[in-house]
Design a protein around this motif. Structure first.
Motif, short mmCIF file in Angstrom:
data_model
loop_
_atom_site.label_atom_id
_atom_site.label_comp_id
_atom_site.label_asym_id
_atom_site.label_seq_id
_atom_site.Cartn_x
_atom_site.Cartn_y
_atom_site.Cartn_z
N ASP A 3 48.97 79.58 60.36
CA ASP A 3 48.18 78.64 61.14
C ASP A 3 46.67 78.87 61.03
OD1 ASP A 3 48.31 81.08 62.43
OD2 ASP A 3 48.64 80.25 64.42
N VAL A 4 46.25 79.53 59.97
CA VAL A 4 44.84 79.84 59.76
C VAL A 4 44.32 79.10 58.54
CG1 VAL A 4 43.27 81.71 59.08
CG2 VAL A 4 44.90 82.08 60.92
N TYR A 23 35.89 82.05 75.83
CA TYR A 23 36.12 80.76 75.18
C TYR A 23 37.55 80.71 74.62
CZ TYR A 23 31.10 80.38 75.55
OH TYR A 23 29.82 80.34 76.04
N PRO A 24 38.54 80.63 75.49
CA PRO A 24 39.93 80.71 75.03
C PRO A 24 40.36 79.55 74.13
CG PRO A 24 39.84 80.12 77.36
CD PRO A 24 38.45 80.45 76.94
N ASN A 25 39.70 78.41 74.21
CA ASN A 25 40.13 77.24 73.43
C ASN A 25 39.16 76.86 72.31
OD1 ASN A 25 42.46 76.86 75.06
ND2 ASN A 25 41.10 76.03 76.63
N LYS A 75 44.64 86.94 63.45
CA LYS A 75 45.88 86.88 64.25
C LYS A 75 45.64 87.38 65.67
CE LYS A 75 49.39 87.73 60.72
NZ LYS A 75 50.40 88.70 60.29
N LYS A 76 45.04 88.55 65.76
CA LYS A 76 44.84 89.21 67.05
C LYS A 76 44.03 88.33 68.01
CE LYS A 76 43.03 93.42 69.17
NZ LYS A 76 42.42 94.72 68.92
N HIS A 77 43.03 87.63 67.48
CA HIS A 77 42.12 86.88 68.34
C HIS A 77 42.36 85.38 68.29
CE1 HIS A 77 40.09 90.57 69.24
NE2 HIS A 77 40.00 90.84 67.96
N LYS A 78 43.52 85.01 67.75
CA LYS A 78 43.91 83.59 67.72
C LYS A 78 42.81 82.71 67.11
CE LYS A 78 47.05 84.02 71.66
NZ LYS A 78 47.13 85.44 71.64
N MET A 109 34.98 89.87 69.25
CA MET A 109 35.95 88.77 69.19
C MET A 109 36.81 88.76 70.45
SD MET A 109 35.10 87.08 66.55
CE MET A 109 36.39 85.87 66.67
N THR A 110 37.16 89.94 70.98
CA THR A 110 37.91 90.02 72.23
C THR A 110 37.12 89.39 73.37
OG1 THR A 110 39.07 92.02 71.53
CG2 THR A 110 38.97 91.61 73.90
N GLU A 111 35.86 89.77 73.49
CA GLU A 111 35.02 89.25 74.57
C GLU A 111 34.76 87.75 74.41
OE1 GLU A 111 34.29 91.13 77.29
OE2 GLU A 111 35.65 92.48 76.23
N ILE A 112 34.52 87.31 73.20
CA ILE A 112 34.28 85.88 72.95
C ILE A 112 35.52 85.06 73.28
CG2 ILE A 112 33.88 84.19 71.10
CD1 ILE A 112 32.01 86.40 69.85
N ARG A 113 36.68 85.54 72.85
CA ARG A 113 37.92 84.80 73.09
C ARG A 113 38.23 84.74 74.58
NH1 ARG A 113 39.41 80.69 70.95
NH2 ARG A 113 39.90 81.38 68.87
#
Length: 184
Positions: free
Chosen positions: A100-101, A38-40, A65-68, A31-35
């Motif tokens: 917000d989830v 692909y930040p948006n 939460k951590k990975h928005k 999830m860290t690498e994907i985010r």
């Protein structure tokens, strides 16, 4: 493979992608690498936890939460009491849910045995409304398509409340459930 699946899905019109896994550290890493790449993107997460921990809302919400992530999915929310997991408080689950989830969770999920074998899918669907933002129904096991009749029965009592399916959805069978679902 996660990047390839994400790129293919978005290129073909997907609105969002939910990643799932039973290894917390691996899921967190991916999830860290994907985010980063692909930040948006509209992403979701589902920590499966394994047989010893079916109630994974804490970990799933933490990762969301951590990975928005905009979506948090758990297989079990406490709507259905099952023999395989201890009872959980719906109020506790909701107190930990990020505001917000979009929270989706299952009813009559695969690999679980309801403590009340007579509880109908309609009753579970009605109880889920208001506790989860979206309902998920699965087939009987991984790779087995959801019975369209179960989907139709749940839809008949929830109106336009968000509902989707997981497990065994394919290009060959999606037409049997598409009129009744919002996501897969």
């Amino acid at each position: 493979d996660a990047f390839k699946d994400l790129e293919t899905s978005f290129a073909n019109g997907a609105d969002a992608i939910v990643f799932e896994g039973s290894d917390y550290q691996k899921l967190d890493f991916y999830m860290t690498e994907i985010r980063k790449k692909y930040p948006n993107a509209v992403l979701g997460v589902n920590f499966l936890g394994g047989d010893e921990n079916l109630n994974t809302y804490k970990e799933t919400f933490e990762l969301a939460k951590k990975h928005k992530c905009q979506i948090a999915w758990t297989d079990f929310s406490g709507i259905d009491l099952i023999n395989e997991a201890p009872e959980i408080s719906l109020h506790t689950v909701l107190s930990l849910k990020p505001d917000d989830v979009f929270y989706v969770s299952g009813i009559h999920m695969k690999y679980s045995t309801l403590t009340d074998p007579n509880k109908s899918i309609e009753k579970s669907a009605m109880q889920a409304m208001g506790w989860v933002d979206g309902i998920v129904i699965t087939g009987l096991k991984t790779g087995v398509a959801t019975d369209p009749e179960r989907v139709k029965r749940a839809r008949s009592v929830i109106g336009d409340y968000p509902m989707g399916v997981a497990s065994g959805v394919s290009a060959e069978n999606v037409h049997t459930i598409l009129p009744y679902i919002d996501y897969a």
